[in-house]
Enzyme design. Structure first.
Site, PDB file in Angstrom:
ATOM      1  N   GLY A 127       9.848  63.993  37.143  1.00 45.47           N
ATOM      2  CA  GLY A 127      10.000  63.453  35.794  1.00 45.47           C
ATOM      3  C   GLY A 127      11.354  62.924  35.407  1.00 45.47           C
ATOM      4  N   PRO A 133      10.335  64.926  42.597  1.00 41.05           N
ATOM      5  CA  PRO A 133      10.755  63.621  42.087  1.00 41.05           C
ATOM      6  C   PRO A 133      10.000  62.462  42.727  1.00 41.05           C
ATOM      7  CG  PRO A 133      12.306  64.403  43.725  1.00 41.05           C
ATOM      8  CD  PRO A 133      11.307  65.517  43.524  1.00 41.05           C
ATOM      9  N   GLY A 134       9.679  61.457  41.939  1.00 42.37           N
ATOM     10  CA  GLY A 134       9.064  60.241  42.469  1.00 42.37           C
ATOM     11  C   GLY A 134       9.929  59.052  42.092  1.00 42.37           C
ATOM     12  N   ARG A 150       3.562  47.443  34.715  1.00 40.40           N
ATOM     13  CA  ARG A 150       4.215  48.384  33.810  1.00 40.40           C
ATOM     14  C   ARG A 150       4.626  47.754  32.481  1.00 40.40           C
ATOM     15  NH1 ARG A 150       8.237  50.836  34.396  1.00 40.40           N
ATOM     16  NH2 ARG A 150       7.537  52.843  33.590  1.00 40.40           N
ATOM     17  N   CYS A 201      -4.454  35.091  34.429  1.00 41.41           N
ATOM     18  CA  CYS A 201      -5.146  34.474  33.297  1.00 41.41           C
ATOM     19  C   CYS A 201      -5.147  35.392  32.088  1.00 41.41           C
ATOM     20  CB  CYS A 201      -6.567  34.141  33.703  1.00 41.41           C
ATOM     21  SG  CYS A 201      -6.584  33.139  35.172  1.00 41.41           S
ATOM     22  N   TYR A 249       6.344  52.814  41.073  1.00 45.37           N
ATOM     23  CA  TYR A 249       5.139  52.551  40.276  1.00 45.37           C
ATOM     24  C   TYR A 249       4.862  51.065  40.063  1.00 45.37           C
ATOM     25  CZ  TYR A 249       5.465  57.555  39.367  1.00 45.37           C
ATOM     26  OH  TYR A 249       5.542  58.912  39.510  1.00 45.37           O
TER      27      TYR A 249
HETATM   28  N1  LLP Z   1       4.531  65.651  40.073  1.00 47.80           N
HETATM   29  C1  LLP Z   1       3.380  65.427  39.418  1.00 47.80           C
HETATM   30  C2  LLP Z   1       2.374  66.478  39.349  1.00 47.80           C
HETATM   31  C3  LLP Z   1       3.153  64.189  38.802  1.00 47.80           C
HETATM   32  O1  LLP Z   1       2.014  63.977  38.145  1.00 47.80           O
HETATM   33  C4  LLP Z   1       4.141  63.180  38.894  1.00 47.80           C
HETATM   34  C5  LLP Z   1       3.953  61.873  38.252  1.00 47.80           C
HETATM   35  C6  LLP Z   1       5.324  63.456  39.605  1.00 47.80           C
HETATM   36  C7  LLP Z   1       5.489  64.708  40.174  1.00 47.80           C
HETATM   37  C8  LLP Z   1       6.437  62.450  39.765  1.00 47.80           C
HETATM   38  O2  LLP Z   1       7.023  62.141  38.545  1.00 47.80           O
HETATM   39  P1  LLP Z   1       8.299  61.156  38.475  1.00 47.80           P
HETATM   40  O3  LLP Z   1       9.468  61.875  39.104  1.00 47.80           O
HETATM   41  O4  LLP Z   1       7.963  59.933  39.210  1.00 47.80           O
HETATM   42  O5  LLP Z   1       8.490  60.922  37.026  1.00 47.80           O
HETATM   43  N2  LLP Z   1       2.672  55.317  36.231  1.00 47.80           N
HETATM   44  C9  LLP Z   1       3.694  55.842  35.333  1.00 47.80           C
HETATM   45  C10 LLP Z   1       4.213  57.164  35.816  1.00 47.80           C
HETATM   46  C11 LLP Z   1       3.128  58.205  35.970  1.00 47.80           C
HETATM   47  C12 LLP Z   1       3.661  59.494  36.508  1.00 47.80           C
HETATM   48  C13 LLP Z   1       2.532  60.341  36.984  1.00 47.80           C
HETATM   49  N3  LLP Z   1       2.923  61.582  37.556  1.00 47.80           N
HETATM   50  C14 LLP Z   1       4.823  54.802  35.208  1.00 47.80           C
HETATM   51  O6  LLP Z   1       4.731  53.744  35.826  1.00 47.80           O
HETATM   52  O7  LLP Z   1       5.757  55.011  34.443  1.00 47.80           O
END
Ligand code: LLP
Length: 453
Positions: free
Chosen positions: A269, A312-313, A351, A382, A411
């Protein structure tokens, strides 16, 4: 009241050059001979050779970010797993990098798990989560020998127990808890609040029931707890608050069941800079808040400090990536807006239309020039809503110029589509002056591969 025909005020040119945009660009970005270079590669040359639209990922930034997480979590506590959330961006090359950087992998579906299996990723370092894993996905995870499964609901727990028992295995599980903390971010990406489709709520006693059931069911071993409060979070206090709640719950579990929680996974997050003024918290501060928070709360409750995990993602990949496009046409509506049409759009970056996300952009072949105009970068789909960057300060540009949209590493590819039968762009990795395909650009044959005619 303004009349409907009154032109809306437009943003003003900010005169920034690429050199002022370094906060949102990959760490290897530089301006040379008027061009934007990433990973020692001239992006303008790259666009000519590889074609556009094109996702460019800087390997150095990805490796650095992963290593920052490893460093600043393990600096405070030895037993921390850094679990990269594959949903942000996943290719086989990315899986390899995650493995080489001594991290774990989070899969959100059978498809993401298949990537881990195909890449030969060590299965004991893989976790799977999701609020409706199908029986087939659970079976695939068990057959692959997955490390942990994050259980989201009672039906899934019963299914998993039965499937594991049939196979004569015992699967380690974490129970996903919604701690009732609303993170300070976009409504669509809040996940830890009480009103959520994810996990077991604490307040209704469901989380405690889930833990007790997990302890008694055969085929699964209750190892610990999982939370994920949301995404693109800047302020760290929501993490601290949620950790307080979770460790309080660990104490209740200890008292009521006699079981100690051996693992606490706080999810992902951490936010990133999409715009120049954005100032997200650092990985270093995140590591400290999480690890010290858990240690201090455990001490306060007299609990043994558990193994920890972070997931982290976005913060691993977002700023590592850019998308390169070629300008196809420029439409100026006097007094209203200038549209710059590019050879991509909502199919490679949803996004902006989905979340109203903001991006910085620049002209890669005029990177040393100031952003003297305002234009809206529009896609080729379109839909009027097919906008990639609205009212963007940009260098003066012409048809054929290469537009670079920054911070698209997370994403964007993973949420891309074939809308209008648009082929997905390829993904290249750049490193030390060289580039390689990670995913080639799709072809029309790819579009029709599963069409049975
Ligand atoms: N762990 C879990 C259980 C999650 O559901 C997620 C993201 C992460 C980790 C990684 O979170 P991050 O570090 O990336 O914030 N599509 C949206 C983001 C959706 C996130 C979903 N879950 C966007 O483009 O902003």
């Amino acid at each position: 009241m303004a009349r409907p025909s009154t032109p809306r005020p437009v943003a003003s040119p900010d005169l920034l050059t690429a050199a002022d945009l370094m906060a949102v660009l990959p760490m290897t970005a530089e301006v040379k001979d008027g061009h934007l270079w990433i990973g020692g590669v001239d992006t303008v040359e790259l666009a000519r050779e590889a074609g556009t639209a094109l996702y460019v990922m800087d390997e150095a930034t990805i490796r650095f970010q992963l290593s920052e997480y490893v460093k600043w979590t393990r600096y405070h506590w030895k037993d921390v797993d850094v679990v990269y959330a594959g949903k942000a961006f996943l290719t086989l090359a990315m899986v390899k990098i995650v493995e080489e950087e001594d991290c774990c992998l989070l899969c959100a579906s059978g498809g993401e798990l298949a990537y881990a299996v195909r890449a030969g990723f060590p299965m004991d370092r893989v976790q799977m989560h999701g609020n409706n894993k199908t029986p087939a996905e659970l079976a695939e995870a068990l057959d692959a020998g997955i490390g942990r499964i994050v259980v989201d609901n009672f039906e899934e727990m019963e299914r998993l127990s039965a499937l594991a028992s049939e196979r004569g295995v015992t699967q380690r599980v974490l129970i996903r808890v919604t701690p009732g903390v609303a993170a300070d971010t976009h409504d669509f990406i809040i996940t830890g609040a009480e009103d959520s489709k994810f996990g077991f709520g604490l307040n209704q006693g469901l989380a405690m029931q889930a833990v007790k059931r997990a302890i008694e069911l055969p085929g699964i071993e209750f190892e610990g707890l999982h939370m994920h409060i949301g995404s693109q979070i800047f302020a760290l206090h929501s993490f601290a608050k949620a950790i307080e709640v979770m460790v309080g719950f660990m104490r209740e579990i200890q008292v009521e069941t006699g079981h100690s929680v051996r693992m606490l996974d706080v999810g992902g997050g951490l936010g990133v800079a999409y715009g120049v003024p954005d100032e997200p918290s650092t990985v270093k501060d995140f590591g400290k808040v999480v690890v010290d928070g858990i240690k201090e709360e455990c001490e306060r409750h007299g609990l043994t400090v558990p193994r920890m995990a972070v997931e982290p993602g976005r913060s691993i990949v977002a700023n590592a990536g850019v998308t390169l496009y070629t300008v196809g046409s420029i439409k100026e509506i006097p007094g209203i807006r200038t549209y710059v049409a590019i050879d991509g759009g909502m199919s490679d970056n949803i996004r902006t239309s989905l979340y109203g996300a903001h991006y910085e952009a620049l002209v890669a072949d005029r990177a040393d020039q100031p952003r003297e105009m305002i234009a809206t970068i529009a896609g080729k789909h379109c839909e009027s809503g097919d906008i990639v960057v609205k009212d963007a300060p940009l260098q003066h540009l012409e048809v054929g110029d290469i537009v670079c949209v920054c911070a698209t590493g997370g994403y964007c590819h993973s949420m891309s589509s074939n809308y209008n039968k648009q082929v997905r762009p390829g993904v290249v990795f750049v490193r030390d002056g060289a580039w390689r395909w990670s995913l080639r650009r799709e072809t029309y044959d790819d579009l029709m591969r599963s069409d049975l005619g």
